[in-house]
Write an enzyme that holds these catalytic residues in place. Structure first.
Site, short mmCIF file in Angstrom:
data_model
loop_
_atom_site.label_atom_id
_atom_site.label_comp_id
_atom_site.label_asym_id
_atom_site.label_seq_id
_atom_site.Cartn_x
_atom_site.Cartn_y
_atom_site.Cartn_z
N CYS A 54 0.84 -1.20 0.00
CA CYS A 54 0.00 0.00 0.00
C CYS A 54 0.87 1.25 0.00
O CYS A 54 2.02 1.21 0.43
CB CYS A 54 -0.87 0.03 1.24
SG CYS A 54 -1.80 -1.47 1.50
N ARG A 59 4.38 0.56 -7.11
CA ARG A 59 4.41 -0.46 -6.07
C ARG A 59 3.27 -1.46 -6.23
O ARG A 59 3.24 -2.48 -5.54
CB ARG A 59 4.29 0.20 -4.69
CG ARG A 59 5.44 1.11 -4.36
CD ARG A 59 5.02 2.19 -3.38
NE ARG A 59 4.57 1.63 -2.13
CZ ARG A 59 5.29 1.64 -1.00
NH1 ARG A 59 6.48 2.15 -1.00
NH2 ARG A 59 4.80 1.14 0.10
N TRP A 87 -3.10 -2.31 -1.44
CA TRP A 87 -2.74 -3.64 -1.93
C TRP A 87 -3.36 -4.57 -0.90
O TRP A 87 -2.94 -4.62 0.24
CB TRP A 87 -1.21 -3.76 -1.98
CG TRP A 87 -0.66 -5.13 -2.11
CD1 TRP A 87 -0.31 -5.97 -1.08
CD2 TRP A 87 -0.38 -5.84 -3.30
NE1 TRP A 87 0.18 -7.15 -1.60
CE2 TRP A 87 0.15 -7.09 -2.94
CE3 TRP A 87 -0.53 -5.54 -4.66
CZ2 TRP A 87 0.53 -8.04 -3.89
CZ3 TRP A 87 -0.14 -6.48 -5.59
CH2 TRP A 87 0.38 -7.72 -5.20
N ASN A 129 -1.07 1.16 6.34
CA ASN A 129 -0.30 0.12 5.64
C ASN A 129 0.12 -0.90 6.68
O ASN A 129 0.54 -0.51 7.77
CB ASN A 129 0.99 0.68 5.04
CG ASN A 129 0.72 1.54 3.84
OD1 ASN A 129 -0.41 1.71 3.42
ND2 ASN A 129 1.78 2.11 3.29
N GLY A 130 0.08 -2.19 6.33
CA GLY A 130 0.51 -3.21 7.28
C GLY A 130 -0.65 -4.11 7.67
O GLY A 130 -1.66 -4.19 6.96
N GLU A 133 16.23 -23.59 -8.14
CA GLU A 133 15.83 -22.19 -8.15
C GLU A 133 17.03 -21.28 -8.47
O GLU A 133 16.90 -20.31 -9.21
CB GLU A 133 15.20 -21.83 -6.79
CG GLU A 133 14.82 -20.38 -6.60
CD GLU A 133 13.85 -19.82 -7.62
OE1 GLU A 133 13.29 -20.59 -8.43
OE2 GLU A 133 13.68 -18.58 -7.65
N LYS A 189 17.23 -18.64 -11.62
CA LYS A 189 17.54 -17.20 -11.48
C LYS A 189 18.66 -16.82 -12.44
O LYS A 189 18.60 -15.81 -13.10
CB LYS A 189 17.98 -16.86 -10.05
CG LYS A 189 16.92 -16.85 -8.99
CD LYS A 189 15.93 -15.71 -9.08
CE LYS A 189 14.76 -16.05 -9.93
NZ LYS A 189 13.64 -16.72 -9.40
N GLU A 227 17.44 -16.85 -16.20
CA GLU A 227 16.48 -15.86 -16.66
C GLU A 227 17.01 -14.44 -16.69
O GLU A 227 16.57 -13.66 -17.53
CB GLU A 227 15.16 -15.94 -15.88
CG GLU A 227 15.25 -15.61 -14.41
CD GLU A 227 13.88 -15.68 -13.73
OE1 GLU A 227 13.85 -16.01 -12.55
OE2 GLU A 227 12.86 -15.41 -14.38
N HIS A 278 25.44 -40.04 -13.92
CA HIS A 278 24.58 -40.74 -14.86
C HIS A 278 24.44 -39.98 -16.17
O HIS A 278 23.47 -40.17 -16.90
CB HIS A 278 23.21 -41.00 -14.22
CG HIS A 278 23.33 -41.83 -12.98
ND1 HIS A 278 23.61 -43.18 -13.03
CD2 HIS A 278 23.27 -41.51 -11.67
CE1 HIS A 278 23.69 -43.65 -11.79
NE2 HIS A 278 23.49 -42.65 -10.95
N LYS A 326 6.04 -10.83 -16.33
CA LYS A 326 5.89 -11.07 -14.88
C LYS A 326 4.75 -12.05 -14.62
O LYS A 326 4.86 -12.91 -13.76
CB LYS A 326 5.64 -9.75 -14.16
CG LYS A 326 5.51 -9.87 -12.65
CD LYS A 326 6.82 -10.30 -12.01
CE LYS A 326 6.71 -10.59 -10.53
NZ LYS A 326 7.79 -11.46 -10.05
C1 F6R Z 1 10.90 -16.86 -12.15
C2 F6R Z 1 9.48 -16.54 -12.11
C3 F6R Z 1 8.55 -17.47 -12.78
C4 F6R Z 1 7.23 -17.56 -11.97
C5 F6R Z 1 6.19 -18.38 -12.74
C6 F6R Z 1 4.93 -18.56 -11.93
O1 F6R Z 1 11.66 -15.93 -11.45
O2 F6R Z 1 9.09 -15.55 -11.56
O3 F6R Z 1 9.10 -18.72 -12.97
O4 F6R Z 1 7.53 -18.17 -10.75
O5 F6R Z 1 5.89 -17.75 -13.94
O6 F6R Z 1 4.35 -17.34 -11.61
P1 F6R Z 1 3.29 -17.23 -10.46
O7 F6R Z 1 3.96 -17.56 -9.17
O8 F6R Z 1 2.81 -15.81 -10.50
O9 F6R Z 1 2.21 -18.23 -10.75
#
Ligand code: F6R
Length: 609
Positions: free
Chosen positions: A2, A27, A74, A100-101, A482, A486, A489, A505, A604
């Site tokens: 928020c 934000r 938010w 906020n919070g 993971e 990172k 990507e 293997h 995103k």
């Molecule tokens: C990687 C990343 C993606 C998301 C994936 C699922 O850094 O952000 O792999 O994790 O697209 O997205 P959500 O969690 O929004 O379903």
């Protein structure tokens, strides 16, 4: 997260409030509202949706007044709606608040107020604060704020308006940011600097527990006991873009550094004050609820799927329920064997990922109970699932997920402890041990983030490599996946993660002189095996960067470099070991000149199949 703005001065408040709120749009928010002191009363205007919707609502009828507060919401408690948007007022409309919070104890406070015939207009935790102000007002605005602060628990930044004392705004904070901007004949309040830098660069930051009384000509800060506090004013020299990122170069880095706070917000209301147990009020599960659950499915995409892999360990080890983890796009088409004896946990930061949503619908169609773990209140998966537990990480803007992942892990660990308690798998001592370890994590992450120089050096040294491999066993393997994602990507380096025992293997053929191999060796029960695998790659002249727990005096004998994470309970290590991996990816991407926040070809939120 928020956003808050406040204005008091000689000029019209509403245009500043709307402008300041627009500077906080980055934000993320789902609704917006303002309250302005107009002709002897406080006028509140708010609506769900973008700021533009609020602007249109006010067009030709802008509140006229020189003192007001504004908020972009938010959602945390209650879905996005006109009613749940801030500001909130008590029934008389004399006390208005933006918040906020999270007010942790709002349910019990609300019940007391309901018993006294208070009528609530929203589902939010914040509205109780306005009602408490009205109930406790004794003719002294400041004293009433202090009294109410003594009643609420949780995290907050709050700004109050009182129609009976229209010459001042009062604000305070705990675990949420708040800044004051100083003008001439006018003063400003905001949750974040971008909202005010167009008006003033003279600011000071509020600390937890401080209460500021803001008039048009002065700002007076005190603590709850009335002790005056003198604040150091500083000149902000960031430009508007840097201010949005809180002074960080990228949103991704900002979000990495937000992880301690995000963790605390995930814990809020779920960890008993005496550290004896975990509770999920929103789930309210009983032993009977679990009596007929024979299997749990965890489903997600990308990072959320990786979080699910860690969640499998947690739920199997602590709750002793068999768990299957699936990639959503596979699950939805594989005709899974699933029925009403199953619980399906859907993980999604955005709550809008098309494959994840389809998998959730498929699980429901087949009769499974469903629980969504998501960051976005009122998102599609939250609405579609039988139950929902929110991560409360705050908006994640960078495409590469960081704080969403760690809060998903934390939430699943707490969920596993919760189920373990309910099923009687965890005794009181073990539960307390785990809760104590969980509570330490934000501080441990903070420590890790204090010391990143070594990672920057590695990223420069190895950032131009073609390939990088990640190895680990058990929980370390899940984190390795993971870490590799990172790296791929945002730096576009070819990065692969393997269960360390799988190496021989096939993949060992790719290990040649100089290839960086990141070996996670934080799991004591498989430590020796991991060291053997480390030696296998070392024997092929790979460059080994090991991630190990502090106090491991053995590992330096084998690895070229060691990154130490704070020593922690086994289940907490993924929350720590992923930090250097996020940062390595970040700094490698910088070394290669990549667009960190907006990597090529990626979005995103993936709302198409
Ligand atoms: C990687 C990343 C993606 C998301 C994936 C699922 O850094 O952000 O792999 O994790 O697209 O997205 P959500 O969690 O929004 O379903």
């Amino acid at each position: 997260m928020c956003g808050i703005v406040g204005y008091i001065g000689d000029k019209q408040a509403a245009p500043f409030l709307l402008d300041g709120m627009s500077k906080l749009e980055y934000r993320g928010y789902d609704s917006a509202g303002i309250a302005v002191f107009e002709k002897g009363r406080i006028r509140v205007e708010k609506c769900v949706g973008r700021l533009e919707a609020l602007r249109q609502k006010l067009s030709g009828n802008m509140p006229a007044g020189t003192m007001g507060i504004g908020h972009t919401r938010w959602a945390t408690h209650g879905r996005p709606s006109d009613r749940n948007a801030h500001p909130h007022a008590d029934s008389s409309g004399e006390f208005v608040v933006v918040h906020n919070g999270i007010i942790e104890n709002y349910m019990s406070l609300k019940e007391e107020l309901l018993a006294k015939n208070h009528v609530f207009l929203s589902e939010t935790d914040s509205e109780v604060v306005a009602h408490l102000m009205a109930v406790n007002y004794n003719g002294d605005f400041e004293e009433t704020v202090k009294k109410v602060l003594g009643m609420i628990e949780g995290s907050y930044s709050l700004v109050f308006l009182c129609a009976k004392e229209p010459d001042k705004l009062i604000c305070t904070k705990k675990d949420n940011p708040l800044v004051i901007g100083l003008g001439t004949g006018e003063n400003f309040i905001a949750s974040d600097i971008p909202a005010i830098i167009a008006k003033t660069r003279r600011t000071f930051i509020m600390n937890d527990g401080e209460i500021a009384t803001v008039t048009k000509d002065a700002v007076w800060v005190q603590d709850i006991k009335g002790t005056p506090i003198s604040k150091k004013v500083f000149e902000v020299n960031w430009n508007a873009e840097a201010a949005e990122k809180g002074g960080f170069e990228h949103f991704m880095l900002k979000e990495i550094y937000e992880q301690p706070k995000a963790m605390r917000d995930t814990m809020t209301g779920r960890v008993a004050h005496d550290g004896s147990r975990i509770d999920f009020e929103e789930l309210n599960w009983t032993k009977e609820d679990f009596a007929d659950i024979s299997k749990i499915f965890i489903i997600g995409c990308g990072t959320a799927y990786h979080a699910g892999m860690v969640g499998k360990y947690y739920l199997e080890q602590l709750a002793r329920v068999p768990v299957e983890v699936d990639i959503a796009s596979e699950f939805r088409y594989r005709n899974p064997i699933i029925d009403s004896s199953c619980l399906t946990i859907i993980i999604s930061q955005s709550g809008e990922t098309s494959d994840t949503l389809a998998a959730l619908k498929e699980a429901r169609r087949l009769g499974s109970r469903t629980l969504a773990i998501t960051n976005v209140v009122g998102s599609s998966v939250a609405r579609e699932a039988d139950q929902v537990a929110y991560t409360h990480a705050g908006p994640e803007i960078a495409v590469a997920s960081t704080k969403a992942y760690t809060t998903q892990l934390l939430l699943m660990l707490m969920l596993a402890v919760y189920v373990g308690q309910i099923k009687g798998n965890l005794n009181d001592d073990r539960t307390r041990e785990l809760v104590t370890a969980i509570k330490q994590v934000p501080e441990q992450i903070h420590q890790l983030l204090e010391n990143v120089e070594q990672l920057k050096v590695f990223a420069t040294q190895y950032g131009n490599s073609e390939d990088v491999f990640y190895l680990g066993r058990s929980l370390d393997y899940a984190v390795a996946l993971e870490g590799a994602l990172k790296m791929k990507e945002i730096s576009y380096i070819h990065a692969e993660a393997y269960a360390a025992g799988e190496l021989k293997h096939g993949t060992l053929a790719l290990i040649v002189e100089g290839v960086p191999v990141i070996v996670l060796a934080t799991q004591n029960d498989v430590y020796d095996k991991t060291i053997s695998n480390l030696q296998e790659v070392k024997a092929r002249d790979a460059v080994v960067i090991a991630i190990a727990q502090e106090g491991d005096s053995n590992i330096a004998k084998y690895a070229d470099h060691v990154i130490f994470i704070p020593r922690a309970e086994k289940y907490l290590t993924p929350l720590l070991s992923v930090l250097p991996l996020q940062l390595l990816a970040y700094y490698a991407a910088l070394t290669r000149g990549c667009d960190v926040d907006k990597p090529r070809n990626l979005a995103k939120s993936v709302t198409v199949e």
